[in-house]
Each structure stands twice: as structure tokens, then as C-alpha cells.
Design a protein around this motif. Structure first.
Motif, mmCIF file in Angstrom:
data_model
loop_
_atom_site.group_PDB
_atom_site.id
_atom_site.type_symbol
_atom_site.label_atom_id
_atom_site.label_comp_id
_atom_site.label_asym_id
_atom_site.label_seq_id
_atom_site.Cartn_x
_atom_site.Cartn_y
_atom_site.Cartn_z
ATOM 1 N N UNK A 269 0.770 -1.267 -0.016
ATOM 2 C CA UNK A 269 0.001 -0.106 -0.050
ATOM 3 C C UNK A 269 0.805 1.196 -0.146
ATOM 4 N N UNK A 270 1.884 1.186 0.716
ATOM 5 C CA UNK A 270 2.733 2.636 0.848
ATOM 6 C C UNK A 270 3.428 2.725 -0.568
ATOM 7 N N UNK A 271 3.669 1.493 -1.252
ATOM 8 C CA UNK A 271 4.396 1.733 -2.560
ATOM 9 C C UNK A 271 3.447 2.248 -3.557
ATOM 10 N N UNK A 272 2.092 2.507 -3.223
ATOM 11 C CA UNK A 272 1.076 3.054 -4.047
ATOM 12 C C UNK A 272 1.093 4.741 -3.606
ATOM 13 N N UNK A 273 1.506 5.319 -4.690
ATOM 14 C CA UNK A 273 1.687 6.879 -4.138
ATOM 15 C C UNK A 273 0.414 7.683 -3.695
ATOM 16 N N UNK A 274 -0.613 7.406 -4.647
ATOM 17 C CA UNK A 274 -2.050 7.754 -3.955
ATOM 18 C C UNK A 274 -2.172 7.299 -2.544
ATOM 19 N N UNK A 275 -2.028 6.311 -2.096
ATOM 20 C CA UNK A 275 -2.377 5.596 -0.799
ATOM 21 C C UNK A 275 -1.525 6.244 0.004
ATOM 22 N N UNK A 276 -0.283 6.240 -0.291
ATOM 23 C CA UNK A 276 0.773 6.879 1.007
ATOM 24 C C UNK A 276 0.670 8.347 1.204
#
Length: 812
Positions: A269-276
Motif C-alpha cells: 500500500x505504501x508503494x502506491x503513491x496515492x495511498x501513501x
């Protein structure tokens, strides 16, 4: 025929008199009822003014004066009778009644009153016909005794004489005492003048001190750099010697598999820019998400992403642009990046620490270390109070010794491990711990502090003969006690003379009788508690080194005895210290703010990176200069952001660059050399470095502040250099802006290789554990899970919201 006039109503008297007609009422005679030829004038009753109460002696002749008031008719003295009761007419008679028409008063003579008793009260009544009025009273007193007047006069005279004599005696005594005190003050003033003259002369002599000896002592040694892990730990988590991110995650056995999967899913999840970005913004929206939490999350994020610095940079740029937009909307753009009040600001500081470590080792580390050693060596040339941290050679006005001291410099030797004798200069006023510190510095010059023996594990032995030695300690049975005060033992206390020989021996674990405790290195560390808290022991005794720290001044003491003199007397000494250290300050400033051509700088981007992977880091300089790529990239980003926000004021962009680079990074590294080097920074050294850091901050500022004689001494001390620094910093930013821009793909490649290099270093020496950082971040995710899930769904990330919900359930 005689008759009495009837009573007449006073209301009939419209004026002072009334004209009446007489008539006779006779039996059977009506013609006499009105006698027009016979009229009478009627007057209102007379009125006398009450004279109150008067006192007379029973031997006096009493004369009374009675004033009449209003409604008076022309009466004669014979018509008035003054009666004095209760005495008889024979005892007191008011005779010789006299009417005074001019002042409307009458007087009468009572005569002698010898027959009246003392203390009698007589009533005075005035009679006119049938009208009478009490006009006052008389108190009869006894004859006046002359003694009554003489005695008070004599007593008063004697009291005045006695008071005058006492005043004369006091004045004479005070005069003699004043003369004696004046002579004492003259002697003390002469001593003070001599001290001031000596200090000024010494300060002038110190201004001419040559730097060759100090420079030679600091050069030729390998710098004690901390390894990458310790350096980053100190920067990311100040004050922590250990942290959870250095160790694997400790998971409950019953939930180990599910928790590990949850951590992996959270990493995805943290590797997803929008989610982070949504996660960070959600945290910062919470009211109870404190500044300390923001700082901690910023550090944990950098640890979690340290293997992907290219990705971390993209996240950081987005967050910084959000901050810039908020600052502009609030009309406070100059406050951007001034304080750590957001996750982005902490991430920026940590990003610089990751990216500039190699630059510090290759370029700025040496001048920074030389400055630290120069400050430490200069301070140790003079006395330093281990209790208060005050020193003779200090750049800080508040940490300056302002008392007169007679100190002797002793040239001693210490026996090294190989048997060689190393010469060392110490001071007669040094405590035993201070001496051990100086001896360790002499023996282990090139050895990091963590690899040296601890002060608490070694004893200082003075060698008086091949078979005779004595152990010296900060406290033992010979320690001097003065009431509740206990003075630390010094070389002077032990009578150590010039040329003495010492050796440092490992402590056998048994303390000699009477010894309380040693003063370890923590007492001279930057975070030690000082003053009364440090000087007061558990048994109530108070410890002092150079000077007692009195809570209040003793009024019986001389105003010049052991008194702190005004700081201005010692300004030449501060100036001399600054002059000695200035070369090292200027060298460090030049290394940080100069776009000089680097011999290792490549001429083309194609040569930026090594062809074969290894532990050698990629070259981190911008083309054709010694400017780090991270610095060039950051400053260009701020320029681009200002242009996009249509900010044309030079001072605003200049302030952004100062806050981002100089204030948040370089000044912090300079003030805390223990982040970079394996050294022990004392509180006194920290005070001096803070003054130098203040000069750096002023030199980087865009605004020109005019100083006056009332400005802080630290600012006046470096005012000339600050003006030069301002010019250099502005030129530095201009020169950096002229350098060729770094393409995004080149910067991304550099950051990836830098991540790989640091990962290789961590694999050899141990480093950060990404899973542990993610597990710490999950604590915040669980705390604000409801808000996070709501924001994910509102952003249309339902699939991510389901994963996040499963992660929360598995780790709660």
C-alpha cells in the motif's frame, strides 16, 4: 396705673418692630377702648450668641463678653442683668454691664471667685425684663502651678541634649567606620583595576596568538567518522542510542503469519503513491496528531523507503508543493520550512541526511571536525568549571568565567600502552576527571571516543618513583569540606608540580576508603544537568569546582571579593577566542557555500555512475562543481515551485533555500558534531558552537539587520563576518542556479544507485529493518483507521480500502 404687656405671636413681627395702639377697658366706658394719642413700639425678643464653655482659675477676675445677634432693640445697661448660678450674688456677681453699640455686644465683670471650689461649673444667663437666655458656662480651675510648666520644659531640653549627643557619637563612629571602609574599598578598587588591566593586556596578547601550533595539533589524523547506521540513527531519532527500527519485528507467535502478511500488504500500500499521500494527509488532519508524532512519522517513512530513495523523493516533492501552496494561501510564504511542523519538513531533513552523507565524508567533514577540535582545544587552554560549564575561553557570554583566577599551566607526561611517554599540558585547577580526559585525548588522538576506556573504568596514578605511586580521584578522604560545601579535588589540591608523570590504569573495582564517587564523562557532556541540581548531592552536601554557586549574595562580603565582574571587561578575551577560531569557521563556511570546481567532478552525465556495482557510492556532485546533486536538485525544485506560484520576490525564494538547506541541515550538523563523528561534545563546546551557528544563520539571512551597542554580544562578535557571509551565500545560490539542470532520469538513476550502495553497507554492518518501521507506522494506521478507510473510499480507492481494512484487522 401699671400693667404687663400680653404675649405676642412672633409671626406678627414682619419687621424688627411693631407699632401698637393702647386702650383701656373700663366698666361702662367705651370711649377709652382706643387711645390714638397713646402708641407703643414693640420689638422682637433679644437674642444673645452662646459663647460655649470657658475656663477660669478661682483666683482670676472674670470678664465676660456677650455678643447679641438679631432682633435687638435699643436697651440700656440698666435693663440687662447677667446672672451666674448656682453661686449667690455675694460670691460671684456680674457687675459693670456695659453695652457696646458698635459691635453689638455687652461686657460685664464677674469679679473674684475665690469662694468657688475648683472644678465647679457655673451657668451664665442674661435677663431683660421677663426674658432670659442661657448664654454659656464657666469652668472653675485651681491656681496654675509653675512646676507644671517648668518640668516639661526641663525634660524636653534634657531629651534634646541627649539626642544631640547620641547623634554626634553615631556620626563620629560612622565617620571613622566610613574612613576605614573607604580605605578598604580603595585597596580593593586598586586590585580590581589591576585585574582589569591584566585581563585587557592578556586579551590583547591573545589576539596575537599564532594558529600554527593548534593547526599542527589537529592535522595528520584520520577523522573518527561514525558508521552510516549510527549517523542516520542520530539524525532521524535524536537522543536514541537504540531504536525498534534496528531490530526485527517482535510478533506474537499465534499471530506471526497473519501479522507478517499484513506488514507486507501495508508495504505494498505504501508503494502506491496515492495511498501513501492519502495516509500522510489523513494523519496530519487529526487534531491530536502532535508535532512530535509528525516528526516520528517523517523519520519512520524515510526508514521504510530508504531502499527506494527515488520513490521517497517523489513523495517528498508532492508534500513540499502542498506546503508551499498552504503557505502562499495563508500569506506567510517566508515561514515555509522554518520549523518542523509537518511530516514533509521532517522528511526533507532526513532526505538530506541520506543523500549528503558521502558529501560530508568527502568534503565538509574535515573542516567541520577541525572546527570542533579547534573549539575544544581552545577551551581546554583555560580553566573550565565542570559544575557550571563556564570557561575562560568561551564565545558564549553566559558561559564565560568572570572571576579572577590564578592558574598554572603544567607540562606533564603520561605513559602510553607501548611504554612511550606522551607530553600533555594540563592546568593546576583541573579536576582529576578533566586530567584523565586530556590524557586520553593525548594517547588516543586518532581513536574514536567509543573505543577509548571510560573515565569510570580507569584510575589516574601519579608516578613518584619506579615503585611508588599514588591514586588521584575527584573525591577521597582528603577532600576539603566547608560546611555543606565539598570542593572537587584538583591537581593543585594534590600538590602536583610541573614535570609530573602519570599513567592510566584499569580500576580494580575496589574504591579506597572515604571515596564517594567519581565525576564521569557525563558531567561534562552536553546534556548534563548542572548548577544546583548537579552540585547538590543526596546527603545535602553541595559540590563546587572553581567557584561556589551561592543562591544569594552574603551582604557582609566585600562587593569585590570573589564577585563576577561585568562581561565587558572580558570582551577582549572573547574576541581573541573568536580570532583564533575564525580560520576554522571560515574554512567550514567556504566548504559549504562555494561552487568550486571539484577534481572528481565528471564532465558528462554518462560518467556519473560506476560501471560495476560495489560498495563505492556513485559520484554525487553536479557537473563541473563541488555542489552535491541533492542540493542542486532541491534548490532547482524550490526555484521551479516559486515560479509556478508566481512568486517573484528574491527574498522569499532565498528564505526558502536557507530554511531548507542551511537552517534545517548544515547548521544542525555543525551544532551536533556527535551526529557525524565519534566524539564527546561537552556543554561548553556546545555553547560555543551555538554562537557560531547563530553567525551562520545570520550570514544566510537575506535581511540586513543594523546592530547597535545594545545588541547581543554574540551578534556583535561576528557582525563583520556576517556581512561577508551574506554576499557569499547570495552568490552561492546564484551560481548553483546557473549550473546545468539535472535531468529527472539522471536524478532517479543516482538515487537508485545511492539506495543500493547504502543497502550494501547495511548488509555488512547492520542497518535499518524496513518491516520494523512499517510495523511502527501501523500503530498510527490502526489509531486512525476509520478516518483512513473513509478517505480511501471517498477517493474511489475501494480495492485499496479493503486491503487496508484487512491489514488493520490482522494487526490490531
Amino acid at each position: 396705673m401699671m400693667c404687663q404687656a400680653p404675649p405676642i405671636d412672633p409671626a406678627l413681627f414682619s419687621t424688627r418692630q411693631l407699632l401698637a395702639v393702647l386702650g383701656l377697658e373700663l366698666d361702662g366706658v367705651d370711649s377709652l377702648l382706643r387711645l390714638d394719642n397713646y402708641t407703643v413700639t414693640l420689638h422682637s425678643n433679644p437674642s444673645f450668641q452662646n459663647f460655649g464653655k470657658q475656663s477660669f482659675s478661682n483666683t482670676d477676675n472674670i470678664r465676660l463678653t456677650i455678643d447679641s445677634q438679631g432682633g435687638r432693640f435699643e436697651f440700656t445697661e440698666e435693663m440687662v442683668e447677667v446672672l451666674i448660678t448656682p453661686c449667690s450674688r455675694e460670691e460671684c456677681v456680674c457687675e459693670d454691664v456695659t453695652f457696646q453699640p458698635g459691635n453689638s455686644s455687652l461686657t460685664c465683670l464677674v469679679g473674684t471667685t475665690n469662694g468657688l471650689r475648683r472644678g465647679s461649673t457655673l451657668t451664665v444667663t442674661a435677663h431683660i425684663g421677663s426674658y432670659n437666655q442661657t448664654v454659656g458656662s464657666i469652668d472653675i480651675t485651681g491656681p496654675i502651678n509653675p512646676v507644671v510648666f517648668i518640668v516639661p520644659i526641663v525634660v524636653t531640653f534634657l531629651i534634646i541634649v541627649v539626642v544631640i549627643v547620641v547623634i554626634l557619637l553615631v556620626v563620629c563612629y560612622r565617620g571613622r567606620q566610613k574612613d576605614s571602609r573607604y580605605k578598604e574599598l580603595i585597596v580593593e578598587m586598586e586590585k580590581l583595576e589591576s585585574t582589569v588591566a591584566r585581563e585587557c593586556k592578556l586579551g590583547f596578547a591573545e589576539l596575537q596568538t599564532d594558529l600554527d601550533e593548534l593547526t599542527g595539533d589537529l592535522s595528520g589524523h584520520r577523522l573518527p567518522y561514525r558508521d552510516l547506521k549510527v549517523y542516520l540513527l542520530s539524525a532521524l531519532f535524536p537522543g536514541y542510542k537504540d531504536h525498534a527500527v534496528l531490530h526485527p519485528v517482535q510478533l506474537p507467535i499465534q499471530r506471526q503469519i497473519s501479522s507478517q502478511k499484513a506488514i507486507k500488504d501495508f508495504h505494498d500500500l505504501c508503494m502506491d503513491k496515492k495511498v501513501l499521500l492519502l495516509f500522510i494527509r489523513t494523519l496530519e488532519e487529526q487534531r491530536n496528531f502532535s508535532i512530535r508524532d509528525k516528526s516520528l512519522v517523517g523519520s519512520l517513512l524515510m526508514v521504510a523507503l530508504h531502499n527506494r530513495l527515488d520513490y521517497a523523493t517523489e513523495i517528498l516533492k508532492t508534500l513540499l508543493y502542498d506546503l508551499i501552496t498552504k503557505a502562499i494561501n495563508k500569506s506567510s510564504p517566508k515561514l515555509l520550512l522554518r520549523r518542523t511542523e509537518s511530516v514533509a519538513e521532517k522528511m526533507l531533513t532526513n532526505w538530506l541526511h541520506f543523500c549528503l552523507h558521502e558529501y560530508i565524508v568527502e568534503q565538509s567533514g574535515k573542516p567541520q571536525y577541525l572546527l570542533y577540535r579547534a573549539v575544544k582545544s581552545q577551551l581546554e587552554k583555560g580553566p573550565i568549571d565542570v559544575i557550571t560549564g563556564e570557561a575562560r575561553y568561551s564565545l558564549s557570554e553566559h558561559k564565560l568565567i568572570r572571576q579572577k583566577m590564578d592558574v598554572e599551566v603544567l607540562s606533564v607526561t603520561v605513559e602510553a600502552d607501548d611504554g612511550l611517554r606522551v607530553p600533555v599540558k594540563v592546568l593546576s585547577c583541573d579536576t582529576i576527571s578533566q586530567v584523565k580526559e586530556k590524557l586520553l585525548d593525548a594517547i588516543y588522538k586518532a581513536t574514536p571516543v567509543s573505543h577509548r576506556p571510560s573515565l569510570t573504568t580507569i584510575d589516574l596514578e601519579q608516578i613518584t618513583s619506579p615503585r611508588d605511586y599514588s591514586i588521584l580521584r575527584d573525591e577521597d578522604t582528603t577532600t576539603v569540606m566547608d560546611g555543606v560545601w565539598k570542593k572537587l579535588n584538583t591537581l593543585q589540591h594534590y600538590g602536583v608540580e610541573d614535570g609530573a608523570a602519570f599513567r592510566l590504569m584499569k580500576r580494580n573495582g575496589r574504591a579506597p576508603p572515604g571515596r564517594t564517587y567519581d565525576y564521569p564523562a557525563s558531567l561534562i557532556s552536553s546534556h548534563a544537568v548542572r548548577n544546583r541540581a548537579l552540585s547538590e548531592a543526596e546527603d545535602g552536601t553541595r559540590v563546587w569546582h572553581l567557584f561556589k554557586q551561592h543562591d544569594t549574595e552574603d551582604p557582609k562580603r566585600s562587593p569585590f571579593m570573589n564577585k563576577k565582574m561585568i562581561t565587558e571587561v572580558y570582551l577582549p578575551r572573547m574576541l581573541s577566542t573568536k580570532n583564533i577560531l575564525q580560520k576554522f569557521v571560515s574554512d567550514l563556511f567556504s566548504s559549504l557555500f562555494s561552487v568550486q570546481v571539484s577534481p572528481t567532478s565528471p564532465v558528462a552525465y554518462a560518467n556519473f555512475f560506476p560501471t560495476s556495482p560495489g560498495t563505492q557510492p556513485p559520484i554525487s556532485y553536479a557537473p563541473g562543481s563541488a555542489v552535491p546533486m541533492a542540493v542542486k536538485y532541491l534548490l532547482d525544485f524550490l526555484d521551479d515551485s516559486a515560479e509556478a506560484a508566481q512568486i517573484s520576490e528574491k527574498d522569499v525564494v532565498h528564505t526558502w533555500k536557507n530554511n531548507a538547506l542551511a537552517l534545517r541541515f548544515w547548521v544542525n550538523v555543525m551544532k551536533n558534531p556527535e551526529f557525524v563523528f565519534d566524539v564527546n561534545k561537552s556543554h561548553t563546546v556546545d555553547a560555543c558552537l551555538s554562537v557560531i551557528a547563530g553567525a551562520f544563520i545570520d550570514g544566510c539571512s537575506y535581511a540586513d539587520v543594523k546592530l547597535t551597542i545594545d545588541s547581543p554580544t554574540s551578534k556583535l562578535l561576528y557582525n563583520k563576518e556576517v556581512q561577508e557571509y551574506k554576499v557569499k551565500v547570495r552568490q552561492y545560490y546564484q551560481n548553483v542556479a546557473r549550473l546545468p539542470r539535472i535531468p529527472e532520469d539522471v536524478m532517479q538513476s543516482y538515487l537508485k544507485q545511492l539506495s543500493e550502495h547504502q543497502a550494501q553497507v547495511f548488509r555488512k554492518t547492520g542497518g535499518f529493518v524496513v518491516e520494523s518501521a512499517l510495523y511502527e507506522l501501523l500503530r498510527y494506521a490502526n489509531k486512525y483507521s476509520d478516518q483512513m478507510l473513509s478517505n480511501l473510499r471517498n477517493a474511489g480507492l475501494d480495492a485499496r480500502a479493503q486491503v487496508f481494512e484487512s491489514v488493520v484487522r490482522a494487526t490490531m
